[in-house]
Design an enzyme around this catalytic site. Structure first.
Site, PDB file in Angstrom:
ATOM      1  N   ASN A   1     -12.054   9.665  -1.064  1.00 43.35           N
ATOM      2  CA  ASN A   1     -10.835  10.017  -1.797  1.00 43.35           C
ATOM      3  C   ASN A   1     -10.995  11.365  -2.486  1.00 43.35           C
ATOM      4  O   ASN A   1     -10.166  12.266  -2.319  1.00 43.35           O
ATOM      5  CB  ASN A   1     -10.488   8.928  -2.822  1.00 43.35           C
ATOM      6  CG  ASN A   1      -9.619   7.845  -2.229  1.00 43.35           C
ATOM      7  OD1 ASN A   1      -8.431   8.033  -2.031  1.00 43.35           O
ATOM      8  ND2 ASN A   1     -10.222   6.710  -1.910  1.00 43.35           N
TER       9      ASN A   1
ATOM     10  N   SER B   1      -5.588   7.987   0.143  1.00 36.42           N
ATOM     11  CA  SER B   1      -4.429   7.975  -0.758  1.00 36.42           C
ATOM     12  C   SER B   1      -4.510   9.066  -1.829  1.00 36.42           C
ATOM     13  O   SER B   1      -3.491   9.645  -2.200  1.00 36.42           O
ATOM     14  CB  SER B   1      -4.299   6.606  -1.423  1.00 36.42           C
ATOM     15  OG  SER B   1      -5.436   6.327  -2.220  1.00 36.42           O
TER      16      SER B   1
ATOM     17  N   ASN C   1     -14.344   4.402  -0.742  1.00 33.90           N
ATOM     18  CA  ASN C   1     -13.310   5.060  -1.550  1.00 33.90           C
ATOM     19  C   ASN C   1     -13.829   6.197  -2.416  1.00 33.90           C
ATOM     20  O   ASN C   1     -13.171   7.244  -2.525  1.00 33.90           O
ATOM     21  CB  ASN C   1     -12.640   4.031  -2.472  1.00 33.90           C
ATOM     22  CG  ASN C   1     -11.442   3.392  -1.809  1.00 33.90           C
ATOM     23  OD1 ASN C   1     -10.802   3.987  -0.949  1.00 33.90           O
ATOM     24  ND2 ASN C   1     -11.143   2.164  -2.200  1.00 33.90           N
TER      25      ASN C   1
ATOM     26  N   GLU D   1      -5.594   8.732  -8.925  1.00 35.29           N
ATOM     27  CA  GLU D   1      -6.171   7.532  -9.544  1.00 35.29           C
ATOM     28  C   GLU D   1      -7.620   7.768  -9.975  1.00 35.29           C
ATOM     29  O   GLU D   1      -8.526   7.013  -9.607  1.00 35.29           O
ATOM     30  CB  GLU D   1      -6.081   6.360  -8.574  1.00 35.29           C
ATOM     31  CG  GLU D   1      -4.643   6.003  -8.165  1.00 35.29           C
ATOM     32  CD  GLU D   1      -4.579   4.816  -7.203  1.00 35.29           C
ATOM     33  OE1 GLU D   1      -4.073   3.760  -7.607  1.00 35.29           O
ATOM     34  OE2 GLU D   1      -5.053   4.953  -6.059  1.00 35.29           O
TER      35      GLU D   1
ATOM     36  N   GLY E   1       1.846  -2.713  -0.866  1.00 34.40           N
ATOM     37  CA  GLY E   1       2.605  -3.882  -1.323  1.00 34.40           C
ATOM     38  C   GLY E   1       3.792  -4.158  -0.428  1.00 34.40           C
ATOM     39  O   GLY E   1       4.103  -5.310  -0.116  1.00 34.40           O
TER      40      GLY E   1
ATOM     41  N   ALA F   1       3.431   1.633   0.356  1.00 28.53           N
ATOM     42  CA  ALA F   1       2.764   1.538   1.652  1.00 28.53           C
ATOM     43  C   ALA F   1       1.994   0.225   1.786  1.00 28.53           C
ATOM     44  O   ALA F   1       1.948  -0.372   2.861  1.00 28.53           O
ATOM     45  CB  ALA F   1       1.805   2.719   1.817  1.00 28.53           C
TER      46      ALA F   1
ATOM     47  N   GLY G   1       5.648  -2.851  -6.955  1.00 32.72           N
ATOM     48  CA  GLY G   1       5.173  -1.644  -6.278  1.00 32.72           C
ATOM     49  C   GLY G   1       5.322  -1.815  -4.783  1.00 32.72           C
ATOM     50  O   GLY G   1       4.370  -2.103  -4.070  1.00 32.72           O
ATOM     51  N   THR G   2       6.563  -1.666  -4.313  1.00 33.24           N
ATOM     52  CA  THR G   2       6.849  -1.894  -2.900  1.00 33.24           C
ATOM     53  C   THR G   2       6.646  -0.598  -2.133  1.00 33.24           C
ATOM     54  O   THR G   2       7.580   0.048  -1.682  1.00 33.24           O
ATOM     55  CB  THR G   2       8.292  -2.419  -2.745  1.00 33.24           C
ATOM     56  OG1 THR G   2       8.455  -3.575  -3.584  1.00 33.24           O
ATOM     57  CG2 THR G   2       8.581  -2.818  -1.309  1.00 33.24           C
TER      58      THR G   2
ATOM     59  N   LYS H   1     -15.854  -1.869  -1.329  1.00 30.00           N
ATOM     60  CA  LYS H   1     -14.743  -0.962  -1.006  1.00 30.00           C
ATOM     61  C   LYS H   1     -14.973   0.411  -1.639  1.00 30.00           C
ATOM     62  O   LYS H   1     -14.608   1.449  -1.068  1.00 30.00           O
ATOM     63  CB  LYS H   1     -13.417  -1.567  -1.486  1.00 30.00           C
ATOM     64  CG  LYS H   1     -12.218  -0.808  -0.967  1.00 30.00           C
ATOM     65  CD  LYS H   1     -11.091  -1.692  -0.478  1.00 30.00           C
ATOM     66  CE  LYS H   1     -10.133  -0.879   0.377  1.00 30.00           C
ATOM     67  NZ  LYS H   1      -8.832  -0.669  -0.238  1.00 30.00           N
TER      68      LYS H   1
END
Lengths: 303, 303
Positions: free
Chosen positions: A191, A254, A187, A266, A12, A10, A7-8, A183
């Site tokens: 979110n 996100s 979140n 998510e 990773g 933002a 998962g490359t 966190k």
């Protein structure tokens, strides 16, 4: 040390690029922008100074990748099930898998699929976005906390933290459960509320009624954390999070970006799962459960 | 009996027109469509049969109206303060004022402005809308319940109920507090949720997560009513309201219409006030308080 990034995006992509820049052997699994990155490399436009990696080890197929010491997972948790097939080719005898993802219950699920693997949580405090193929825009912050979930080799955890630090990233080891819930205090309110009201962090805090609501939602998360044995969180942390957010630029978390770009949200790991875990411990989160219901309704409309 | 209607819209206009049709002396105060109604009368397109009143006693100024036996108030509660100047010219020694409006606390406020006046609540169960000048579209239902708030003359209450019945409207006298809260069981969830999620009643009940949320919000209202001494409401009433709404056509409650047409929403009497009254009685309504916060935020965006 050898690293793989699954998962490359933002998150990773940013941490993997920093480690590669520092000289580590980093293998990037890419999806939509594989062709571009294989040809042009990765560009990081960072508030700490831009940098460019013209040649990166890019892959479109996990079976072409080597077994590594550490896997950094930056996958959206809506794709968590993909780890069942993506992880095995990368796992050696002692590989550590670090889940740099948002939510509660991620490590428990991955552990149930891979009972023997060493797992840790990566809690990223960073504003960044992948704005076009091969380009990561790092706006502010950037630290990462590592919480050990099931890694018996403390030396490996220490080494990863040290690698991050040597690569110019503020990194610390933290208590796993406390860190995940800490966190969630930010979140869970922001979110969903930025999606439910199609707004950003600053507007939510500028209006007295939503500011109070955000505070009450933070206190629901803190109450849940307390019920689950996390004793270090109390209302002072909610006030600190409000203050920190006041000091941030107007921000779209996100989930708001996922909503805007019609990507799956998510909801499961950020809402459903923590609400269920708190409920099992005898603590209900009515406002956040209501927000979960609104998000599920909104998501149904997007599909 | 002589009647005045303040707020000749979907509700006040419908009941006033029925009473005029039955031969009562009804005086209508109009605002935006005064000129039209003064010239062309009122037209009611009703599921029970259309009718037309070519000549109605229409007024644009309350000072031109006579003192009456009964005032029917169909004003939006966002304009409740206007009653301080609109009511006095209409009030005789024994005038009964019937507030056919949604919410909690309306009679208490009007009583505080006019300590001596006889007040009652009118709980309308009707789907209707004013779709163009002088035209009221009555889609379904149509009954009205009268709850005596401060009228010492029981004969007057009885006479009004009888007048409604004689005009072909199902009408009953009911317990004031119970009736206001009973209506809130439907109003509080559906008015706000259709705005918050830009949807209609049927979609909210079709999705499992919002159906459960609506039920939980109904139970908050029932809990508040119980805390305030209304013992007749329990979960069976919430189930009955869900069933009734399932059987309705897809519906946009009045607050959704206000939102769509950029009119002020009745947040104060439908949310703020009942939430405060319940809180004073030791009962909190977290989901409906959250909905109130969302609505206040949305309303701010509309202005």
């Amino acid at each position: 040390m050898t690293y793989a990034v699954i998962g490359t995006g933002a998150i990773g992509g940013f941490y993997g690029a920093r480690l590669a820049q520092a000289g580590h052997d980093v293998h990037f699994l890419l999806h939509s922008d594989y062709e571009y990155v294989a040809s042009h490399g990765l560009q990081v436009l960072s508030c700490d100074g831009d940098f460019y990696l013209p040649h990166v080890k890019a892959y479109s197929d996990v079976h072409a990748m080597p077994r590594v010491d550490v896997v950094l997972v930056g996958l959206k948790s809506t794709n968590e099930h993909l780890l069942r097939t993506l992880l095995p080719p990368l796992l050696g005898e002692k590989t550590l898998v670090v889940l740099i993802q948002n939510g509660i219950g991620l490590e428990a699920d991955v552990q149930s699929w891979f009972p023997g693997v060493a797992l840790a949580a990566g809690l990223a405090f960073i504003c960044s976005a992948k704005t076009e193929p091969g380009v990561i825009r790092h706006q502010c912050y950037g630290s990462i906390n590592i919480g050990n979930f099931s890694c018996a080799d403390q030396g490996l955890i220490d080494a990863v933290v040290q690698n991050f630090c040597d690569a110019g990233i503020e990194a610390h080891e933290v208590d796993y459960t406390e860190a995940r819930w800490r966190k969630a205090v930010w979140n869970m309110p922001f979110n969903g509320m930025t999606v439910a009201l199609r707004t950003q962090t600053d507007a939510l805090l500028a209006h007295p009624s939503t500011r109070r609501l955000i505070y009450e939602q933070m206190m629901e998360v803190i109450g849940a954390a307390n019920a689950l044995g996390v004793t270090a969180l109390d209302e002072s942390f909610a006030h600190k999070m409000l203050q920190m957010t006041d000091d941030m630029v107007p921000y779209s978390p996100s989930m708001r970006l996922d909503y805007d770009f019609h990507r799956p949200m998510e909801i499961y790991y950020i809402y459903t799962r923590p609400i269920a875990e708190a409920h099992a411990a005898g603590f209900d989160m009515p406002r956040l459960a209501m927000l979960e219901s609104e998000l599920l309704f909104i998501e149904k409309g997007l599909r």
